[in-house]
Design a protein around this motif. Structure first.
Motif, PDB file in Angstrom:
ATOM      1  N   ARG A  17       0.795  -1.374  -0.204  1.00  0.00           N
ATOM      2  CA  ARG A  17      -0.090   0.051  -0.163  1.00  0.00           C
ATOM      3  C   ARG A  17       0.786   1.328  -0.287  1.00  0.00           C
ATOM      4  NH1 ARG A  17      -3.443  -3.074   3.188  1.00  0.00           N
ATOM      5  NH2 ARG A  17      -2.371  -2.203   5.085  1.00  0.00           N
ATOM      6  N   LYS A  20       2.231   1.599  -3.390  1.00  0.00           N
ATOM      7  CA  LYS A  20       1.187   2.234  -4.280  1.00  0.00           C
ATOM      8  C   LYS A  20       1.131   3.598  -4.591  1.00  0.00           C
ATOM      9  CE  LYS A  20      -3.769   1.302  -4.658  1.00  0.00           C
ATOM     10  NZ  LYS A  20      -4.881   0.867  -3.853  1.00  0.00           N
ATOM     11  N   ARG A  23       3.937   4.936  -6.733  1.00  0.00           N
ATOM     12  CA  ARG A  23       3.848   4.235  -8.270  1.00  0.00           C
ATOM     13  C   ARG A  23       4.301   5.383  -9.474  1.00  0.00           C
ATOM     14  NH1 ARG A  23      -1.176   1.409 -10.848  1.00  0.00           N
ATOM     15  NH2 ARG A  23      -2.449   1.908  -8.738  1.00  0.00           N
ATOM     16  N   SER A  29      -1.506  -1.157 -13.801  1.00  0.00           N
ATOM     17  CA  SER A  29      -1.791  -1.662 -12.432  1.00  0.00           C
ATOM     18  C   SER A  29      -0.733  -2.592 -11.995  1.00  0.00           C
ATOM     19  CB  SER A  29      -3.139  -2.303 -12.482  1.00  0.00           C
ATOM     20  OG  SER A  29      -3.008  -3.854 -13.159  1.00  0.00           O
ATOM     21  N   PRO A  30      -0.733  -2.872 -10.633  1.00  0.00           N
ATOM     22  CA  PRO A  30       0.337  -3.821 -10.170  1.00  0.00           C
ATOM     23  C   PRO A  30       0.416  -5.047 -10.875  1.00  0.00           C
ATOM     24  CG  PRO A  30      -0.840  -2.826  -8.483  1.00  0.00           C
ATOM     25  CD  PRO A  30      -1.590  -2.225  -9.619  1.00  0.00           C
TER      26      PRO A  30
ATOM     27  N   GLU B  13       4.395  -8.395  -5.157  1.00  0.00           N
ATOM     28  CA  GLU B  13       2.881  -8.672  -5.787  1.00  0.00           C
ATOM     29  C   GLU B  13       2.389  -9.763  -6.242  1.00  0.00           C
ATOM     30  OE1 GLU B  13       1.527  -5.525  -6.220  1.00  0.00           O
ATOM     31  OE2 GLU B  13      -0.381  -6.500  -6.515  1.00  0.00           O
TER      32      GLU B  13
END
Lengths: 137, 137
Positions: A17, A20, A23, A29-30, B13
């Motif tokens: 998180r 994130k 980023r 997206s991941p 991830e």
DNA sequence: TATTGTTATACTCTATAACTATA
DNA sequence: TATAGTTATAGAGTATAACAATA
């Protein structure tokens, strides 16, 4: 041993998180990023293989591959032996994107490095390949 | 250094998705688990503090705390000085749940351990506290 | 008949914006 | 006027079920 992995999970969750918000590739997206990483390692693969490797269901991979294709990061070609399947491979643009992602991250790393000493970085560098192995086991 | 963190992210991830299927607590989301971990470390905290520590927005934490309360894993009490705030703390049931979670995980760990040698485990054990530090930096 | 991939749909988790109560 | 928390709503990402095409 139990607490090690439970801790990996809890802290990993938190770290995810935290990362994130840092980023560098807002457009990816991941999981899309992870698929590109997999393709960089394994070369081309079918959607089904990718779904198994990424631990998502086939319909999810259908969507992810479509998004990556729309962004010009993967190429789809017919499977040589089986007309049901497709071959997915990364484009030159994807390689460039991963390289750029690494260099952009350096700015943030400078900040982060202030919070960890050299031994701690060393520990993380050692752990990275083991985490990779664990993830792919 | 850049590739270390990029690799941590991509493999992390993947590992997260892998662990998801091995979840022993189907009833608890990753973030709920993480909040319990935070409360175990920090004792009680207000919803706002938890939101900051977990890197989620306040409305998300409202929902998470409500779910945990409904499951009997946290207790809410009035804040001593400020009637706007609340104090969130874990229940005895939460402690028992975390302990059970660790022991249940051992079965899966036995399988996992076959894929890693002792040096690799050692590396992970060393990395766990650094990841924790990184996550809370 | 089994398998690969897709379409349609619903669920989970999180975020943003607007609101209430207290400071 | 600012802050803590909540409510209402929307968006991103994934899953399940049903379907089409090929083996």
């Amino acid at each position: 041993m139990g607490s090690t992995v439970l801790s990996l999970r809890i802290d990993g969750e938190l770290l995810a998180r935290r990362l994130k918000h840092q980023r560098v590739d807002e457009s990816l997206s991941p999981t899309e990023m992870s698929v590109l990483g997999t393709l960089a390692r394994c070369g081309s693969a079918t959607p089904g293989e990718l779904a198994r490797k990424e631990h998502v269901q086939p319909p999810s991979m259908t969507r992810i591959v479509a998004l990556l294709e729309a962004k010009g990061l993967v190429r789809l070609e017919p499977h040589p032996d089986d007309r049901r399947q497709k071959m997915v491979s990364q484009t030159e643009q994807a390689e460039a994107m991963l390289a750029e992602s690494r260099s952009k991250r350096n700015a943030w790393l400078t900040t982060l490095a202030e919070g960890l000493d050299e031994d701690e970085w060393e520990t993380l560098r050692n752990a990275a390949p083991v985490l990779e192995k664990l993830a792919h086991l």
